[in-house]
Design an enzyme around this catalytic site. Structure first.
Site, PDB file in Angstrom:
ATOM      1  N   ASP A  81       0.471   3.685   6.145  1.00 56.49           N
ATOM      2  CA  ASP A  81       0.332   3.471   4.623  1.00 56.49           C
ATOM      3  C   ASP A  81       0.522   4.489   3.988  1.00 56.49           C
ATOM      4  O   ASP A  81       1.716   5.272   3.091  1.00 56.49           O
ATOM      5  CB  ASP A  81      -0.494   2.379   3.692  1.00 56.49           C
ATOM      6  CG  ASP A  81       0.183   0.911   4.311  1.00 56.49           C
ATOM      7  OD1 ASP A  81       1.233   0.907   4.981  1.00 56.49           O
ATOM      8  OD2 ASP A  81      -0.417   0.032   4.921  1.00 56.49           O
ATOM      9  N   ASP A 122      12.109 -10.230 -14.162  1.00 60.66           N
ATOM     10  CA  ASP A 122      12.207 -11.201 -12.859  1.00 60.66           C
ATOM     11  C   ASP A 122      13.643 -10.499 -12.393  1.00 60.66           C
ATOM     12  O   ASP A 122      14.190 -10.546 -13.250  1.00 60.66           O
ATOM     13  CB  ASP A 122      11.872 -12.985 -13.343  1.00 60.66           C
ATOM     14  CG  ASP A 122      13.318 -13.549 -12.268  1.00 60.66           C
ATOM     15  OD1 ASP A 122      13.841 -12.557 -11.129  1.00 60.66           O
ATOM     16  OD2 ASP A 122      13.076 -14.520 -11.376  1.00 60.66           O
ATOM     17  N   GLY A 143      -7.934  20.433  18.658  1.00 66.07           N
ATOM     18  CA  GLY A 143      -7.173  21.533  18.701  1.00 66.07           C
ATOM     19  C   GLY A 143      -8.174  22.574  20.058  1.00 66.07           C
ATOM     20  O   GLY A 143      -8.828  22.393  21.268  1.00 66.07           O
ATOM     21  N   GLY A 144      -8.028  23.654  19.901  1.00 63.93           N
ATOM     22  CA  GLY A 144      -8.823  24.920  21.062  1.00 63.93           C
ATOM     23  C   GLY A 144      -9.686  24.817  21.004  1.00 63.93           C
ATOM     24  O   GLY A 144     -10.351  25.089  22.069  1.00 63.93           O
ATOM     25  N   GLN A 145     -10.757  24.204  20.007  1.00 70.26           N
ATOM     26  CA  GLN A 145     -12.271  24.705  20.001  1.00 70.26           C
ATOM     27  C   GLN A 145     -12.833  22.972  20.642  1.00 70.26           C
ATOM     28  O   GLN A 145     -12.766  21.885  19.904  1.00 70.26           O
ATOM     29  CB  GLN A 145     -12.780  25.105  19.105  1.00 70.26           C
ATOM     30  CG  GLN A 145     -12.326  25.727  18.007  1.00 70.26           C
ATOM     31  CD  GLN A 145     -12.907  27.495  18.485  1.00 70.26           C
ATOM     32  OE1 GLN A 145     -12.922  27.219  19.495  1.00 70.26           O
ATOM     33  NE2 GLN A 145     -12.156  28.497  18.026  1.00 70.26           N
ATOM     34  N   ASN A 168       9.128   0.299  -2.279  1.00 70.93           N
ATOM     35  CA  ASN A 168       8.939   0.108  -0.178  1.00 70.93           C
ATOM     36  C   ASN A 168       9.274  -1.569  -0.117  1.00 70.93           C
ATOM     37  O   ASN A 168       8.583  -2.580   0.398  1.00 70.93           O
ATOM     38  CB  ASN A 168       7.815   0.371  -0.286  1.00 70.93           C
ATOM     39  CG  ASN A 168       6.451  -0.159  -1.121  1.00 70.93           C
ATOM     40  OD1 ASN A 168       6.200  -0.794  -2.245  1.00 70.93           O
ATOM     41  ND2 ASN A 168       5.968  -0.832   0.020  1.00 70.93           N
ATOM     42  N   GLN A 224       0.617  -1.613  -0.301  1.00 70.01           N
ATOM     43  CA  GLN A 224      -0.132   0.101   0.502  1.00 70.01           C
ATOM     44  C   GLN A 224       0.677   1.263   0.229  1.00 70.01           C
ATOM     45  O   GLN A 224       0.570   2.514  -0.442  1.00 70.01           O
ATOM     46  CB  GLN A 224      -0.651  -0.301   1.505  1.00 70.01           C
ATOM     47  CG  GLN A 224      -1.874   0.857   0.891  1.00 70.01           C
ATOM     48  CD  GLN A 224      -2.736   1.210   2.521  1.00 70.01           C
ATOM     49  OE1 GLN A 224      -3.433   2.477   2.388  1.00 70.01           O
ATOM     50  NE2 GLN A 224      -3.168  -0.274   3.152  1.00 70.01           N
ATOM     51  N   GLU A 279       0.738  -1.228   8.167  1.00 76.15           N
ATOM     52  CA  GLU A 279       0.689   0.072   8.682  1.00 76.15           C
ATOM     53  C   GLU A 279       0.416   0.041  10.186  1.00 76.15           C
ATOM     54  O   GLU A 279       0.239   0.944  11.003  1.00 76.15           O
ATOM     55  CB  GLU A 279      -1.029  -0.088   8.084  1.00 76.15           C
ATOM     56  CG  GLU A 279      -2.203   0.766   8.563  1.00 76.15           C
ATOM     57  CD  GLU A 279      -1.878   1.911   8.453  1.00 76.15           C
ATOM     58  OE1 GLU A 279      -1.163   2.341   6.799  1.00 76.15           O
ATOM     59  OE2 GLU A 279      -1.901   3.432   8.918  1.00 76.15           O
TER      60      GLU A 279
END
Ligand code: CAO
Length: 479
Positions: A219, A124, A298-300, A147, A68, A190
């Site tokens: 991922d 290959d 966050g702040g809210q 990866n 992935q 993951e």
């Protein structure tokens, strides 16, 4: 008079000098910009928007990715117009072709949704002839993306030194689980990355175990980071003429996405985290950032609240944010106008120890409405809310189809399927979302058109075993 004239002349001279300096200055600013863009800046295209090609036209990617993280990156680059050539093991291909299959004998959705708009060639990489073909690919591509587990690319003989000898302009981009350090040799999937990157320890409820999220932060998140690294390296190459290594460790990518929790870790030194509902509940904080349930990061302050029908529908919920500027509107809406002036509720700091009670009260109101009603009513009042959308609702949402974020593509062996298009919208580069390739579908055309092999040479390559699988593994892959 003469002196005044002299003075005026001198003034004009100085002004002229100054303005000349200005011109020189402007030129000096312009030059590096022109250089950066490759010597001379093209005139702005007169073609209509969206008809001047795609952002990454002319970029060719040797895509050695699987599963992935890497495929997410190369699929995005393909959507942006790059020619992505996916190299797969003959007869088997990317392991995800056969994982979580829903249609017998056809490529899985796991594969098709991560490999759209690419071409597939089977090689290959351990076969001598296969190595020769890969070397030719290295010479003709701009970027190699991989990866594999640590060391696998080197074991194929594709060391950075080898690649750079063949093509000094080549960018070699890799996803690994960890960066240099004690875990650099580990294989990582993951959820391992979500745990090692700090996401799991800060997700979930305080009284429950650490939790991984459905969003594939390790991922897909790392694939996104890698794509940015590649595009930056391509930009730098315009100036330097040479490629470079780009490395994204999944642990680093997850941490980057979870950085607000490292922020909170440091804030703990200054006292309790007052926006966490744990504070309002009088529960002391420990040494590390705790799990915060559905508290806003966050702040809210915010929380997930039940809506009409929640008893039967697991997704009948809404995320509700008590943003300070619209506190008055919220109070009126939920039938608590007195909270606007009550010193216990009127200011954000006063509300912090009472968040649980406040959200319970708001929930009494949201439970009388569907999540879409809440959305409609609140948005008119500028109150930020979000319905909890199920994947079924997302799949059927017309606006996501209209923007190309959800796209239906046809496929020769599995029929039509939904995929996620390009979430990044460029006004002059419409996304190029096509179905994923069958295994080795483009082997012949890449060998001839991209690598210049003659028909005779291709016939020889086919009999060499470098691009075809032994009969047994091909049958197993199709099962
Ligand atoms: N021809 C011949 N051999 C090939 C080949 C080809 N076209 N393509 C791959 N191979 C070989 C590799 O050379 C490697 O062989 P060796 O180990 O003998 O050198 C072998 O296939 C397996 O590669 P791998 O170790 O990468 O694959 P795996 O299934 O064992 O591990 C994974 C998978 C994802 C754990 C590992 O690749 C990894 O840690 N990658 C980095 C982190 C990452 O991206 N993780 C996210 C994955 S998505 O959840």
């Amino acid at each position: 008079m003469a002196t005044r004239k002299k003075a005026a002349k001198a003034k004009t001279k100085t002004a002229a000098k100054k303005s000349a300096r200005k011109v020189v200055k402007l030129k000096a600013v312009k030059k590096p910009a022109a250089k950066a863009a490759g010597g001379s800046l093209p005139r702005p295209s007169s073609k209509p928007w969206g008809q001047s090609g795609r952002a990454l036209d002319g970029v060719r990617i040797l895509d050695f990715t699987h599963v992935q993280s890497g495929p997410t990156c190369t699929q995005l680059l393909a959507y942006m117009g790059a020619d992505v050539i996916k190299v797969e093991r003959p007869g088997v291909g990317d392991i995800t072709r056969g994982q979580l299959r829903d249609v017998i004998g056809a490529d899985s959705l796991y594969f098709t949704m991560l490999n759209g708009s690419k071409r597939s060639i089977t090689i290959d990489s351990k076969h001598p002839k296969g190595k020769e073909i890969l070397d030719r690919l290295v010479k003709t591509c701009d970027v190699l993306v991989e990866n594999f587990a640590p060391g696998a690319l080197d074991r194929m003989g594709l060391t950075f030194e080898h690649i750079h000898k063949l093509n000094p302009r080549m960018i070699v981009a890799s996803v690994k689980g960890f960066g240099p350090g004690p875990y650099e040799d580990c294989k990582v999937y993951e959820n391992v990355a979500q745990c090692a990157g700090g996401s799991a320890s800060t997700t979930g409820f305080r009284d429950g175990p650490p939790l991984v999220t459905g969003a594939q932060l390790g991922d897909s998140g790392t694939g996104l980071h890698l794509a940015l690294g590649i595009v930056s390296a391509l930009f730098q190459r315009i100036r330097t003429g040479r490629g470079q290594k780009v490395l994204c460790a999944m642990q680093d990518g997850v941490l980057n996405l979870a950085r607000v929790k490292l922020r909170d870790q440091q804030r703990l030194k200054a006292g309790p985290l007052t926006e966490y509902s744990q504070y309002g509940e009088g529960i002391p904080f420990g040494k590390a950032t705790p799990r915060a349930g559905n508290d806003s990061g966050g702040g809210q302050p915010g929380w997930i609240l039940k809506c009409k029908g929640w008893e039967d529908d697991p997704d009948a919920y809404v995320y509700f944010i008590t943003q300070a500027p619209v506190w008055g509107a919220i109070c009126d809406l939920i039938g608590k106008p007195e909270w606007k002036t009550d010193p216990d509720y009127a200011t954000p700091p006063a509300r912090l120890p009472r968040l649980r009670h406040i959200f319970d009260t708001i929930e009494q109101w949201t439970m009388t409405k569907t999540k879409f009603d809440v959305m409609e009513i609140c948005n008119k009042l500028d109150i930020p809310v979000g319905p909890i959308l199920s994947m079924k609702e997302i799949a059927e949402e017309p606006s996501l189809r209209a923007t190309g974020t959800v796209v239906e593509v046809d496929h020769p062996t599995r029929g039509a399927y939904l995929t996620v298009g390009n979430p990044i919208k460029l006004s002059d580069s419409p996304a190029d979302v096509r179905r994923s390739p069958l295994l080795g579908e483009h082997t012949d055309e890449i060998l001839s058109d991209v690598l210049g092999y003659s028909a005779k040479e291709i016939a020889e390559i086919k009999t060499s075993g470098a691009i075809t699988a032994p009969e047994k593994s091909a049958k197993a892959a199709a099962a």
